[in-house]
Design an enzyme around this catalytic site. Structure first.
Site, PDB file in Angstrom:
ATOM      1  N   ASN A   1       0.834  -1.195   0.000  1.00 10.14           N
ATOM      2  CA  ASN A   1       0.000   0.000   0.000  1.00 10.14           C
ATOM      3  C   ASN A   1       0.873   1.251   0.000  1.00 10.14           C
ATOM      4  O   ASN A   1       1.553   1.541   0.992  1.00 10.14           O
ATOM      5  CB  ASN A   1      -0.915   0.030   1.231  1.00 10.14           C
ATOM      6  CG  ASN A   1      -1.692   1.337   1.322  1.00 10.14           C
ATOM      7  OD1 ASN A   1      -2.644   1.560   0.588  1.00 10.14           O
ATOM      8  ND2 ASN A   1      -1.260   2.239   2.208  1.00 10.14           N
ATOM      9  N   GLU A   2       0.899   1.968  -1.118  1.00  8.33           N
ATOM     10  CA  GLU A   2       1.460   3.311  -1.280  1.00  8.33           C
ATOM     11  C   GLU A   2       2.982   3.386  -1.189  1.00  8.33           C
ATOM     12  O   GLU A   2       3.545   4.487  -1.213  1.00  8.33           O
ATOM     13  CB  GLU A   2       0.819   4.297  -0.297  1.00  8.33           C
ATOM     14  CG  GLU A   2      -0.674   4.468  -0.508  1.00  8.33           C
ATOM     15  CD  GLU A   2      -1.301   5.608   0.272  1.00  8.33           C
ATOM     16  OE1 GLU A   2      -2.435   5.983  -0.056  1.00  8.33           O
ATOM     17  OE2 GLU A   2      -0.644   6.113   1.214  1.00  8.33           O
ATOM     18  N   ASN A   3       3.668   2.253  -1.113  1.00  7.16           N
ATOM     19  CA  ASN A   3       5.121   2.329  -0.962  1.00  7.16           C
ATOM     20  C   ASN A   3       5.830   2.722  -2.252  1.00  7.16           C
ATOM     21  O   ASN A   3       6.841   3.444  -2.218  1.00  7.16           O
ATOM     22  CB  ASN A   3       5.665   1.002  -0.438  1.00  7.16           C
ATOM     23  CG  ASN A   3       5.141   0.684   0.947  1.00  7.16           C
ATOM     24  OD1 ASN A   3       4.554   1.535   1.603  1.00  7.16           O
ATOM     25  ND2 ASN A   3       5.320  -0.542   1.384  1.00  7.16           N
TER      26      ASN A   3
ATOM     27  N   SER B   1      -0.372  -0.639  -4.754  1.00 12.36           N
ATOM     28  CA  SER B   1      -1.505   0.254  -4.941  1.00 12.36           C
ATOM     29  C   SER B   1      -1.148   1.588  -4.279  1.00 12.36           C
ATOM     30  O   SER B   1      -0.895   1.629  -3.076  1.00 12.36           O
ATOM     31  CB  SER B   1      -2.763  -0.331  -4.291  1.00 12.36           C
ATOM     32  OG  SER B   1      -3.889   0.462  -4.546  1.00 12.36           O
TER      33      SER B   1
END
Length: 838
Positions: free
Chosen positions: A439-441, A485
């Site tokens: 997530n968002e990395n 994502s």
């Protein structure tokens, strides 16, 4: 066949050092412990700490996360004829050392995986002492950070180094969660006695093609040392049976089963959810199906369906990009989704009934996909079982969120072991349709200033592009994997591009008005959201400020977002006047949350075909908090939930601005019982708020299942004479939508003139509201009458002369029409303007 024995009784919890801040009454206490459980819940049950969820207690309990803790129990043991006895720890949170009868058994450092230890030589006949000591996860993470070198990620909202330990990241605090760093035996702990061999891992590869369902059963076998005798692997499914001989000494085997014309599993709304019982057994010799001869048995329920992630490129052109579409059984599905976070900071409190209730709330809101977010957990089996039965697609993140992660030892080895174990554990579930790397990395690598700080060190890229896709390909090749994502599909294109992959839209909440959603037409929106406070009953149970105010200390301690209240105010300002009271603030911010998400989803769904999914942030909360959730921390539905139920209906009717003017847009997803063309007469009217008709037009529209259609609203209907006292009304069958020419704060709403009638029908209270004026977004707040009460509907707009009946359940008393028919129980957009503007 082996024997399992739970070791859940007689546990005692005590402090084991680590900090001097422990209160005296805890330092010397021996507390009866519940297993599975955690330190916080045990101390709470013993009356030694206040409820961490109330007021500002969270901050006074920070010492718990810096303590070491010891769990001890004594159990009796009588030796049997089994060759092996294993201690199986399904979940230890997190850094633990285990001793049996004073001898070391093993150590753990990963909340997200299970461990198995051979303890046959350590057991003794009679009384046995088992000790599990947990070192502070927070101190461990800090030590790993100091050893491996700090990496960017945690910010002012989540400053603790959660990226240096394999533990539920949101335990360290998030912009919706408290800092409550847990420890404990959070899943079952058992003894497993067995002989000869056992099924160490079973992986069913389920496929369906041309009317034939196939299951390839891959079994990994563990044998007792020195035991090489031949075995048989047997499987049963839907009346079919398959058997294969396992050669002497072999540690793996596979066999195939076929089911002709299986009933296909579908997400709800698209079809049914048939499940089939699959049973796999090891048999020591050629004993054909003899039950008593089974060495080990594995059983799950599976479903037959195909799942693909379509990322095909578009044709060349100015608007070219690539798709991001989930296909189930060959059918493209527009994902009407929500993000899922752990439903409690203390996960052992989430049992099968609670999972089922929460997922039922999701289904009832027409949500057909839940994304299990990467800062939480691989949830327990009961979550995925409920999703299987209810027909809710599951997008599962691997557990990496909002930070750069080291790939060095010992973390790298733990990541791979955790991934292999959980992919194998969850793959039988037909609801699971996508594995996502993080997530968002990757977004953080591009946009959050990480590159200069990381330099040439590892930061997680190797996990997302190599380790995890290899694990999925080797362990569960039947499902798609996506690296992150948001992610565009390549490091050559920005990860949050509209034209490729999945996108997160957060500038709208963080920086500007929700009208900004119309600036984006992404392929798939995996995160976007807008905040609102919890229900009044939840807020006032958790916060006892006198006086209660949006900025009173307790309320602010339950608002974790950076400048969260300022963003709530900024989000209100374009649409509503400034609230005059805390009750108005509560109603207006909840209404604005519902309006914002309705606005965004209608826009994205109106571009169905190019955009193929919206996953709102978020479905649920883990405690009582002002957040983006639709269901608050006490399981009460906020106005947003009712808005989602409407905007996620399989048939959507919306008015949207386009280059050539206003258009009425029709979206028809198609369902199992509604897969034909939606043919309907469309009636468009422009009316005054008093009900006078100024413009009228009608036409016929046909919308094929899985598509959209639109009609331009004629200029003479779309152009108001008095924009602040007129609206457009579009009706198509039982669907109706409205369009206003101004914002609430500017509109000339009439004072709500309505009659309220209350009747009782068994355990249900019915509130019938009849209005003589336009009433917008009418809501009945049942929890203001009784905290246990709930209402079936909300945010109902009535035209002059119309009626609507609200049904309230859970009321513990009779109520009058006078009590129900006024604020704070009955609210609408009209009275907000009246009460705040004088």
């Amino acid at each position: 066949m082996g024997e399992w024995r739970d070791l859940h009784d007689g546990w005692v919890l005590s402090a084991a050092g680590g900090t001097d801040d422990v209160p005296a009454e805890v330092a010397g206490a021996e507390v009866a412990a519940t297993v599975p459980g955690c330190v916080h819940t045990d101390l709470l049950a013993a009356g030694l700490i206040p409820d961490p969820y109330l007021d500002r207690n969270e901050y006074d309990l920070a010492w718990i996360g810096r303590m070491d803790w010891r769990y001890t129990t004594t159990f009796d043991w009588a030796p049997g004829d089994d060759d092996r006895v294993d201690l199986v720890c399904e979940g230890l949170d997190t850094v633990a050392s285990i001793e049996l009868n004073g001898q070391p058994v093993g150590t753990t450092q990963n909340m997200h995986r299970s461990y198995r230890f051979d303890v046959a030589s350590l057991l003794r006949e009679g009384s046995n002492d088992l000790v599990v000591t947990f070192s502070s996860a927070l101190r461990y993470a800090e030590q790993m950070r100091d050893k491996l070198g700090n990496l960017p990620g945690p910010n002012s909202a989540t400053p603790e180094p959660f990226n240096f330990i394999r533990k539920m990241a949101c335990n360290f605090g998030w912009d919706w969660g408290p800092v409550l760093v847990t420890a404990g035996i959070w899943k079952p702990i058992r003894l497993h006695s067995w002989s000869t061999a056992r099924l160490a891992r079973v992986r069913p590869l389920v496929t369906v093609e041309e009317g034939v369902g196939r299951v390839r059963v891959l079994a990994d076998i563990e044998r007792v040392e020195g035991e090489d005798s031949p075995l048989n692997l047997v499987a049963w499914l839907a009346g079919a049976r398959a058997q294969i001989e396992v050669a002497e000494g072999a540690l793996s085997a596979e066999l195939d089963l076929e089911v002709r014309d299986p009933d296909l599993w579908w997400p709800h709304g698209h079809g049914d959810q048939p499940l089939y019982d699959l049973e796999v057994a090891l048999i020591p010799s050629v004993v054909d199906g003899a039950e008593e001869a089974h060495e080990d048995v594995w059983a799950r329920r599976i479903g037959f369906r195909q799942v693909e992630l379509d990322t095909a490129p578009d044709a060349a052109g100015a608007e070219a990009g690539s798709a991001f579409t989930i296909r189930v059984n060959g059918v493209p599905v527009f994902a009407r989704g929500a993000n899922w976070i752990p439903d409690d900071c203390f996960p052992t409190r989430v049992d099968a009934g609670r999972y089922r209730a929460r997922l039922q709330q999701a289904k009832d809101a027409n949500i057909d996909l839940l994304r299990v977010w990467g800062g939480g957990l691989y949830e327990k089996e009961e979550f995925y079982q409920a999703a299987d039965e209810l027909g809710i697609l599951v997008w599962q993140d691997f557990l990496f969120a909002c930070a750069s992660y080291p790939e060095e030892s010992p973390i790298g080895e733990e990541v791979e072991a955790e991934a292999r174990q959980n992919v194998a554990r969850l793959m039988p579930h037909p609801s699971l349709v996508l594995w996502n790397g993080n997530n968002e990395n990757i977004w953080g690598w591009f946009d959050w200033g990480w590159q200069a700080r990381v330099g040439d060190r590892t930061w997680g890229k190797g996990y997302y592009l190599q380790v995890l896709p290899e694990v999925v390909a080797q362990t569960d090749p039947t499902r798609p994997y996506w690296p992150g994502s948001p992610y565009s599909g390549t490091f050559d294109i920005h990860p949050n591009a509209d034209e490729h992959g999945c996108k997160h839209v957060w500038d709208v909440w963080n920086q500007r008005d929700y009208s900004g959603y119309r600036d984006y037409v992404p392929r798939f929106v995996a995160e976007f959201g807008f905040q609102g406070p919890p229900t009044w009953a939840t807020l006032t149970r958790a916060v006892h400020d006198e006086p209660l105010a949006p900025d009173s200390p307790g309320v602010l301690s339950h608002q974790k977002a950076t400048e969260g209240n300022d963003k709530l105010a900024r989000g209100l300002a374009p649409h509503f006047p400034e609230p005059a009271t805390v009750e108005d603030w509560h109603w207006m911010t909840q209404l604005n949350q519902a309006r914002a998400l309705t606005f965004g989803i209608e826009h994205f769904r109106s571009h169905r075909g190019r955009c193929m999914g919206t996953v709102v942030w978020q479905l649920n909360d883990c405690w009582p908090v002002t957040s983006w959730a639709a269901v608050d921390g006490d399981a009460r539905r906020k106005p947003l939930w009712y808005a989602l139920r409407d905007v996620y209906d399989s048939r959507l009717l919306t008015v949207q601005p386009r280059e050539n003017g206003l258009e009425a847009i029709f979206v028809h997803e198609g369902t199992a019982d509604d897969s034909s063309t939606w043919a309907t007469e469309v009636v468009l009217e422009r009316r005054s708020f008093a009900g006078e008709v100024f413009g009228h037009w009608s036409t016929l529209v046909e919308v094929e299942a899985g598509s959209t259609a639109s009609v331009r609203i004629p200029a003479d209907v779309a152009t108001p004479t008095d924009p602040l006292s007129e609206l457009l009304i579009v009706t198509a069958g039982d669907r109706r939508t409205t369009w206003y020419f101004g914002e609430d704060k500017d509109l000339a709403y009439p004072d709500a003139d309505l009659d309220v009638d209350v009747t009782t029908h068994g355990s249900e209270t019915r509130v019938r509201v009849t209005t003589r004026t336009l009433v917008r977004d009418l809501a009945v707040f049942a929890d203001r009458l009784d905290p246990a009460a709930s209402v079936d509907d909300m945010l109902v707009t009535l035209l002059p002369g119309e009626s609507h009946t609200f049904r309230i359940s859970g009321l513990g008393r009779e109520v009058s029409a006078e009590e129900v028919g006024r604020a704070p129980v009955l609210r609408c957009a009209n009275d907000v303007r009246a009460t705040t503007s004088g």
